[in-house]
Design a protein around this motif. Structure first.
Motif, short mmCIF file in Angstrom:
data_model
loop_
_atom_site.label_atom_id
_atom_site.label_comp_id
_atom_site.label_asym_id
_atom_site.label_seq_id
_atom_site.Cartn_x
_atom_site.Cartn_y
_atom_site.Cartn_z
N THR A 91 0.80 -1.23 0.00
CA THR A 91 0.00 0.00 0.00
C THR A 91 0.83 1.28 0.00
N TRP A 140 -3.43 3.48 -2.34
CA TRP A 140 -4.16 2.77 -1.29
C TRP A 140 -3.63 3.09 0.10
N GLN A 172 -3.82 5.41 2.25
CA GLN A 172 -4.71 5.95 3.27
C GLN A 172 -6.11 5.34 3.21
N ASN A 173 -6.24 4.29 2.41
CA ASN A 173 -7.54 3.60 2.28
C ASN A 173 -7.56 2.43 3.25
#
Length: 470
Positions: free
Chosen positions: A346, A353, A355-356
């Motif tokens: 990530t 991704w 901060q997802n």
């Protein structure tokens, strides 16, 4: 006896699980909290977790088997590796912590470049996922072997139970759940190890009986160096030093350092680490030697030495305690490796991704499935279920890739993308070729891996022009 053993196992597993799951109370639903616990972990907890994460299935299963096989000369892996780890804690971990805090990175692969997501960082992340998946598979295999030895359950069942626990730990509290569980099982396991060591030494007749028992089986077991080392003793020992240094190239261990807030925390954690790990290594060494004297059958699996010694010498309650400690340690280590892979994917491979939080958990599940698949496949490949072999490949592969890169950056050299990629590929190729040729039986892969990377660095620094290099 079996009922008491199962109840004891369930009791301590329930305790460890409760400790890990209790992290739900303080977790925050952010990727930073999920992967580095908000960089506010207590030094003692981080250190105990680092000891457990670094050793775990490798120490309980793989190191015991290696000790069983080579005898007294195993002392060199303890001594040389410890010296290498001291060097790593004093210098490399300081650099890693400073860089991680300044740049806000959460993966080791981000530190091989100036910015996260650079081509060299993507390559480092991909190689991290490859080797850490193998490493996590070794942990699942360790748990399966422990359940097989102590309860007679199929190793496959143990691997699948491990998969469920790994995902549960990750989803419950991320790295915080793993650290809390590690610290709890470390405290319990040291008690069980002291008891097992004491009883085992009584069984073999103390240190004199241990020495005589080993000597009666094979004179080589009581020699300080293995016989017939094709490349000499010096390189054999030096490989262990590089292996210890290579701990700074293990993302699942380095992630513990990244959870610390200040340099003072790092120094305190270093003291905790060695105060805890040193006696633990000595206990495992003695238990491994005692298992060699106790179990002499030609078809005995050396990596089952500790669980079988516990079954042979302790009551069912204590056997359950040790089994739960081994299983919990291997699972929390596997989940640390899965989380390290998640951070690499990530933060570097697919930075969008980063901060997802929801997608981060999906990646965690997929990585856990990959590690489980590798562990299961290893059951059907000759030698694929050797915990020691899997761990050595992963540790020295990662060490060869990361340590030279981190060292030159720590010394102030800023390699460009091409320079970095050549160094990492050189290390990868050297490790793989060394094993395929079979030279790893004489010298572990840390020497060719790091040697190839440093050689590539010096050659390129010498021949490349200022226009094509930093």
């Amino acid at each position: 006896m079996e009922i008491i053993l199962i109840l004891s196992f369930l009791l301590f597993m329930g305790f460890f699980a409760a400790v890990g799951l209790s992290s739900i109370r303080v977790k925050e639903n952010t990727t930073d909290d999920y992967l580095v616990a908000g960089r506010g972990m207590h030094p003692g907890l981080a250190a105990l977790s680092a000891v457990s994460t670094w050793n775990s299935g490798y120490m309980f299963i793989g190191f015991i088997g290696f000790t069983y096989t080579i005898g007294y000369s195993v002392i060199w892996i303890g001594l040389a590796s410890t010296i290498g780890q001291i060097v790593a804690w004093i210098w490399l971990y300081k650099f890693i912590q400073e860089q991680a805090n300044e740049r806000g990175v959460r993966s080791l692969s981000s530190l091989v470049s100036r910015v996260s997501g650079a081509p060299e960082a993507k390559l480092a992340a991909a190689l991290s996922v490859l080797f850490l998946s193998v490493y996590a598979a070794a942990q699942l295999t360790s748990g399966g072997k422990a359940l097989f030895a102590m309860m007679g359950w199929s190793e496959l069942i143990g691997i699948l139970i491990g998969f469920v626990l790994v995902v549960a730990y990750c989803y419950a509290g991320g790295i915080r759940a793993s650290i809390w569980t590690d610290a709890a099982q470390s405290c319990v396991m040291i008690v069980g190890s002291v008891l097992l060591c004491w009883v085992a030494m009584g069984e073999v007749g103390g240190f004199n009986g241990l020495h005589d028992g080993l000597n009666s089986q094979n004179d080589n077991l009581t020699d300080m160096f293995p016989p017939d080392l094709k490349l000499g003793v010096t390189l054999w020992v030096f490989a262990f030093f590089l292996g210890g240094l290579g701990v700074a190239g293990q993302p699942q261990v380095v992630s513990r350092v990244m959870t610390l807030g200040t340099d003072r925390d790092r120094k305190q954690a270093m003291i905790w680490f060695f105060v805890w790990q040193t006696p633990f290594i000595l206990l495992m060494l003695i238990i491994g030697l005692a298992s060699r004297v106790t179990f002499t059958s030609s078809d005995f699996d050396p990596e089952l030495g500790l669980p079988m010694m516990a079954m042979e010498t302790l009551g069912p309650f204590w056997v359950g305690l040790i089994l739960a400690s081994i299983f919990a340690a291997t699972m929390s280590t596997a989940d640390s490796q899965v989380l390290a892979c998640t951070a690499a994917i990530t933060d570097d491979i697919i930075p969008k991704w980063s901060q997802n939080h929801a997608m981060t958990k999906v990646v965690t599940l997929l990585v856990a499935l990959l590690a489980t698949t590798i562990s299961i496949a290893g059951q059907y490949i000759p030698g694929g279920d050797s915990v020691f072999a899997l761990v050595v490949l992963a540790v020295y592969g990662l060490g060869g890739i990361f340590i030279p890169m981190l060292t030159i950056r720590w010394m102030g050299y800023e390699p460009d993308t091409f320079h970095s990629i050549v160094m990492m590929v050189s290390a990868l190729v050297a490790v793989i070729v060394w094993r395929l040729v079979g030279l790893n039986n004489d010298i572990f892969e840390s020497v060719p891996g790091m040697g190839a990377a440093f050689t590539a660095h010096f050659v390129m620094a010498r021949i490349r022009t200022p226009d094509s290099s930093p």
